[in-house]
Scaffold this motif. Sequence first.
Motif, short mmCIF file in Angstrom:
data_model
loop_
_atom_site.label_atom_id
_atom_site.label_comp_id
_atom_site.label_asym_id
_atom_site.label_seq_id
_atom_site.Cartn_x
_atom_site.Cartn_y
_atom_site.Cartn_z
N PHE A 54 0.85 -1.21 0.00
CA PHE A 54 0.00 0.00 0.00
C PHE A 54 0.88 1.25 0.00
N GLU A 55 1.83 1.28 0.94
CA GLU A 55 2.65 2.50 1.06
C GLU A 55 3.58 2.69 -0.13
N ALA B 67 3.57 5.85 -2.42
CA ALA B 67 4.80 6.65 -2.56
C ALA B 67 5.14 6.84 -4.04
N LYS B 68 4.87 5.81 -4.85
CA LYS B 68 5.24 5.93 -6.27
C LYS B 68 4.23 6.78 -7.06
N PHE B 69 2.94 6.60 -6.77
CA PHE B 69 1.94 7.21 -7.67
C PHE B 69 1.23 8.44 -7.10
N MET C 271 -4.86 10.38 -3.62
CA MET C 271 -4.33 11.73 -3.40
C MET C 271 -4.26 12.41 -4.76
N PRO C 272 -5.16 13.38 -5.00
CA PRO C 272 -5.20 13.99 -6.34
C PRO C 272 -4.00 14.90 -6.57
N ALA D 188 2.92 -2.56 -12.30
CA ALA D 188 3.68 -3.79 -12.04
C ALA D 188 5.05 -3.53 -11.43
N SER D 189 5.63 -2.36 -11.69
CA SER D 189 6.98 -2.09 -11.18
C SER D 189 7.02 -2.03 -9.65
N CYS D 190 5.87 -1.83 -9.02
CA CYS D 190 5.80 -1.74 -7.55
C CYS D 190 5.39 -3.05 -6.90
#
Length: 307
Positions: A74-75, A79-81, A111-112, A192-194
């Motif tokens: 989740f985090e 953090a990535k997106f 988070m927009p 997929a990278s995450c």
Amino acid sequence: MIINLKKALKLISCGEVAALPTETVYGLAASLNAEEGIKKIFTLKSRPQGNPLIVHVSSMAQALSLVQELPPHFEELGAKFWPGALTLVAPAKESVSLLARAGLPTVAIRMPNHPLTLEIIRETGPIVAPSANLSGRPSSTSPKHVLEDFGDDFPVLDGGKCSIGIESTILIWNSCRWEIGRLGSIAPESIASCLPFEPALSKSNKTKCPGSLYRHYSPKAKLIYGQKPYRGDSPVVLGFEGRRYPQAEKIFILGDLKKPETVMNNLYKVLRKLDTEGIKEAWVDADFSPTGILSTLAERLEKASRS
Ligand code: TXA
Ligand code: MG
């Protein structure tokens, strides 16, 4: 009615509803603490009570305060997106409004990525915000679209044209893996990278977004979903730059398929244009391979074509 940041902040703080900009589409917002405001959103949109709302946050700490059990990754995903066009559905704390989550044990969080709306959420705390359109209609990607659906007196914070123009991708935690509950502006491949795997499209209605079961994104015009080359199927065509539609009398161009982001950005504007121009029927060019982000385009066009 176009309002400024101060007025929007005042309305949301008082439990009222206002349309706010995001990078994906405009949202019809109320504070997560304002039950009356949340009820009003359902009424204004004519939204079925069983269709839950996304909670919008301005920090990871706010997101974590809504979640009962934190699903794996989740985090990392946040953090990535975030801020950005990814919505994560996770088990909800009991304290999260049942009305907002339509009685579900889960909550959808995003988070927009829009400075004005982030500033409001920092002040007011989390807000709920479904897309600012009447249920079933194409989403709104500019203040003008919001006023078309809710009337000229409806308060809209002008944040310009949405930079992405298509809704967020929704990932749902399904007790052992993340699944895609709604295709959106982030392609499954990028997510997929995450994760240790590429998230698959949810097959079971239980883990699909309830909203995907309703009619959606539809203009008043009847759309014919054309998966084969155009053969004069209808005099009006919704198509792509660089393609030929020889018998067409009128062509609405979505953009160049080689630039899928531009096509996505134009989609709702063009669907709405069919209605403002009084078009009754149009053939939609769906003769393309639905790979990457184009899978979202194919899905939106197919849904918009359902009667
Ligand atoms: O980009 C977006 O996501 C935009 C902007 C405004 O943030 N919002 C948006 O909201 O598209 P809406 O209400 O039009 O679509 C939200 C979708 C619906 O299909 C709803 O069923 C689903 O999210 N949803 C909300 N909460 C859920 C939950 N707890 N479990 C599964 N699906 C959920
Ligand atoms: Mg919507």
